[in-house]
Design a protein around this motif. Structure first.
Motif, short mmCIF file in Angstrom:
data_model
loop_
_atom_site.label_atom_id
_atom_site.label_comp_id
_atom_site.label_asym_id
_atom_site.label_seq_id
_atom_site.Cartn_x
_atom_site.Cartn_y
_atom_site.Cartn_z
N THR A 337 0.83 -1.19 0.00
CA THR A 337 0.00 0.00 0.00
C THR A 337 0.87 1.24 0.00
O THR A 337 1.64 1.46 0.93
CB THR A 337 -0.90 0.04 1.26
N PRO A 338 0.83 2.10 -1.04
CA PRO A 338 1.64 3.30 -1.07
C PRO A 338 1.17 4.32 -0.05
O PRO A 338 0.06 4.23 0.48
CB PRO A 338 1.44 3.82 -2.50
N GLU A 339 2.03 5.27 0.22
CA GLU A 339 1.69 6.33 1.15
C GLU A 339 0.52 7.13 0.60
O GLU A 339 0.47 7.46 -0.59
CB GLU A 339 2.89 7.27 1.36
N PRO A 340 -0.47 7.45 1.43
CA PRO A 340 -1.62 8.21 0.94
C PRO A 340 -1.20 9.61 0.51
O PRO A 340 -0.36 10.24 1.15
CB PRO A 340 -2.56 8.25 2.15
N THR A 341 -1.76 10.09 -0.58
CA THR A 341 -1.41 11.41 -1.10
C THR A 341 -2.44 12.46 -0.74
O THR A 341 -2.26 13.63 -1.01
CB THR A 341 -1.30 11.35 -2.63
N CYS A 383 -18.26 6.49 -14.11
CA CYS A 383 -17.69 5.17 -14.36
C CYS A 383 -17.01 4.65 -13.10
O CYS A 383 -16.10 5.31 -12.58
CB CYS A 383 -16.69 5.21 -15.52
N PRO A 384 -17.42 3.50 -12.58
CA PRO A 384 -16.78 2.98 -11.35
C PRO A 384 -15.32 2.63 -11.55
O PRO A 384 -14.54 2.69 -10.60
CB PRO A 384 -17.61 1.73 -11.04
N THR A 390 -8.20 5.56 -9.32
CA THR A 390 -7.61 6.60 -8.47
C THR A 390 -7.55 6.18 -7.01
O THR A 390 -6.79 6.78 -6.24
CB THR A 390 -8.41 7.90 -8.59
N HIS A 391 -8.32 5.17 -6.62
CA HIS A 391 -8.35 4.73 -5.22
C HIS A 391 -7.70 3.36 -5.02
O HIS A 391 -7.82 2.78 -3.95
CB HIS A 391 -9.80 4.68 -4.70
N GLU A 392 -7.04 2.86 -6.03
CA GLU A 392 -6.43 1.54 -5.91
C GLU A 392 -5.37 1.52 -4.82
O GLU A 392 -5.24 0.52 -4.08
CB GLU A 392 -5.80 1.13 -7.25
N GLN A 397 -6.33 -4.42 -1.63
CA GLN A 397 -6.98 -5.74 -1.66
C GLN A 397 -8.41 -5.66 -2.22
O GLN A 397 -8.83 -6.50 -3.00
CB GLN A 397 -7.01 -6.35 -0.26
N LEU A 398 -9.13 -4.62 -1.82
CA LEU A 398 -10.48 -4.44 -2.34
C LEU A 398 -10.47 -4.19 -3.85
O LEU A 398 -11.36 -4.66 -4.57
CB LEU A 398 -11.16 -3.27 -1.63
#
Length: 455
Positions: A337-341, A383-384, A390-392, A397-398
């Motif tokens: 998981t990368p650091e949140p931006t 579009c989902p 952008t939220h990957e 995991q989700l």
């Protein structure tokens, strides 16, 4: 002075082009984590049986791919064991056996039995189920006689150029478009709706034209025209659902439950409904409910939950679905998981497509799933896949689960389109095409069209 290439040269070039394009598709499938298939059988004009298979998946850039894998000739009869072996051979030939998640087919008994012999999840075609419901209800609710007279009226114009010309003159006098009438076909979805809609639109022109002709047709009464108007109103929502779920360039699996729920509301009986409409609505609701029981609800519920346009389900199903997602997450391998931006989104009320849960305030579980549930839903027109792209990083995991479950098509329509294409290629004058050339021509046409659309 140009000299056309000979048949052997054309054949050789087609083979080379097919191999080059196939290599590109193989490379795409190698990079795919999960692949969903749709399949169906088709009989050519030369009475040869073919199996068509299409592949569907979401790549690492969150682009939805949909293309043909094969349309191969089958020499055996359609026994369930043979069908299952055909599916396995196609998956092995394209090296996707370990990646296949679902196989979408129609509700034919042979297909359903074959799916029980395989380890893949079965995704029954929702569009086929809806069309069968409509067909049953039309027969049971008293529309059969009226529709039969409509077909004869349409045939009177379709089979006579002079009658068509007279109808066009009447349309011109009324400042209407010169539109031909439409004949419905039992195997073509929504064709009955198209027939009655075109008749109603040109009602006065049709009446005026027939009044000038000598014919033996039984004309529609005022009550029957009113019956057609009511039937058009009943069938329009079904057309919308069928077209919504039959697309290939957008996510459709997660839309099944949100689309079917309001559809059942449109057939609620009201005090103003005449007896034949009441019978239609009652038969529609009962038959559709029975066919819905055969759908893969487990897969559909998880897909709906992972679609940021909907997320939630009716109150009675919600807890079990989120429990299932939690269990699936535990089976998923850990992903970096990368650091949140940016700051995480504030917790807001979940927007549900079912009205009985809009007022409920429910606390989500802790962890990744809780953060996802706390985020607001997006617009139904968005579009989902764009949101997941952008939220990957925030939901590694989700996002893997979303890529798997949202990539499955809701219908076997992609295969139906492949067969429509095959029907244009294998015509009476080309009925002697070898099965290898049929496969190359159909697949190439599909692949080149997809490449053009993705540019």
């Amino acid at each position: 002075m140009y000299e056309l290439p000979c048949r052997k040269t054309v054949t050789k070039r087609i083979q080379q082009l097919y191999e080059n394009e196939k290599e590109d598709k193989v490379n795409l499938l190698e990079k795919a984590e999960c692949v969903a298939l749709t399949a169906d059988h088709w009989t050519s004009v030369s009475n040869s049986n073919y199996l068509g298979v299409t592949a569907h998946f979401i790549d690492i850039k969150w682009r939805l791919h949909s293309f043909a894998l094969t349309i191969q000739k089958t020499t055996t009869r359609h026994f369930a064991e043979n069908v299952a072996e055909d599916f396995e051979s196609v998956a092995e030939a394209w090296e996707v056996t370990q990646k296949v998640t679902t196989i979408g087919t129609d509700s034919a008994r042979t297909m359903t039995t074959a799916m029980r012999l395989l380890t893949f999840q079965h995704m029954p075609c929702v569009a086929h189920a809806l069309q069968r419901t409509i067909t049953v209800c039309l027969a049971d609710s008293g529309f059969t006689g009226t529709l039969a007279r409509c077909r004869k009226i349409v045939g009177n114009f379709k089979h006579s150029p002079s009658n068509t010309e007279e109808l066009q003159k009447e349309q011109t006098e009324r400042e209407q478009d010169k539109e031909p009438l439409i004949q419905d076909v039992s195997t073509r979805w929504n064709s009955t709706l198209f027939m009655i809609s075109r008749l109603l639109k040109n009602q006065e022109a049709v009446k005026a034209t027939l009044a000038k002709q000598k014919h033996k047709l039984t004309m529609l009464t005022t009550a029957e025209w009113d019956r057609l108007q009511r039937l058009e109103t009943l069938l329009k929502p079904c057309r919308y659902v069928t077209e919504l779920l039959g697309g290939e360039i957008y996510v459709s699996c997660s839309v099944v439950l949100p689309a079917l729920h309001p559809l059942t509301r449109t057939v609620e009986v009201s005090d103003d409904d005449p007896a034949y409409v009441v019978r239609f609505k009652a038969a529609f609701k009962k038959d559709l409910s029975q066919r819905q029981d055969t759908l893969n609800h487990g897969w559909l519920r998880v897909a709906t939950a992972l679609d940021p346009r909907f997320k939630c389900l009716p109150r009675g199903e919600r807890g079990g679905v989120w429990t299932s997602v939690e269990e699936l997450l535990q089976k998923e391998p850990d992903r970096a998981t990368p650091e949140p931006t940016e700051e995480p989104a504030r917790k807001r009320s979940l927007l549900l497509f079912n009205s009985d849960s809009e007022s409920e305030d429910e606390e989500g579980p802790n962890g990744a799933l809780g953060r996802y549930r706390a985020e607001p839903t997006i617009s139904g027109t968005d579009c989902p896949l764009q949101l997941w792209s952008t939220h990957e990083g925030a939901h590694p995991q989700l996002s893997a689960l979303a890529r798997k479950y949202l990539g499955s098509p809701a219908t076997s329509v992609p295969c139906e389109r492949i067969f429509s294409l095959a029907g244009n290629i294998v015509q009476k004058k080309r009925a002697a095409l070898s099965s290898e050339n049929v496969n190359r021509l159909v697949c190439l046409s599909n692949w080149l069209k997809e490449k053009k659309e993705n540019k």
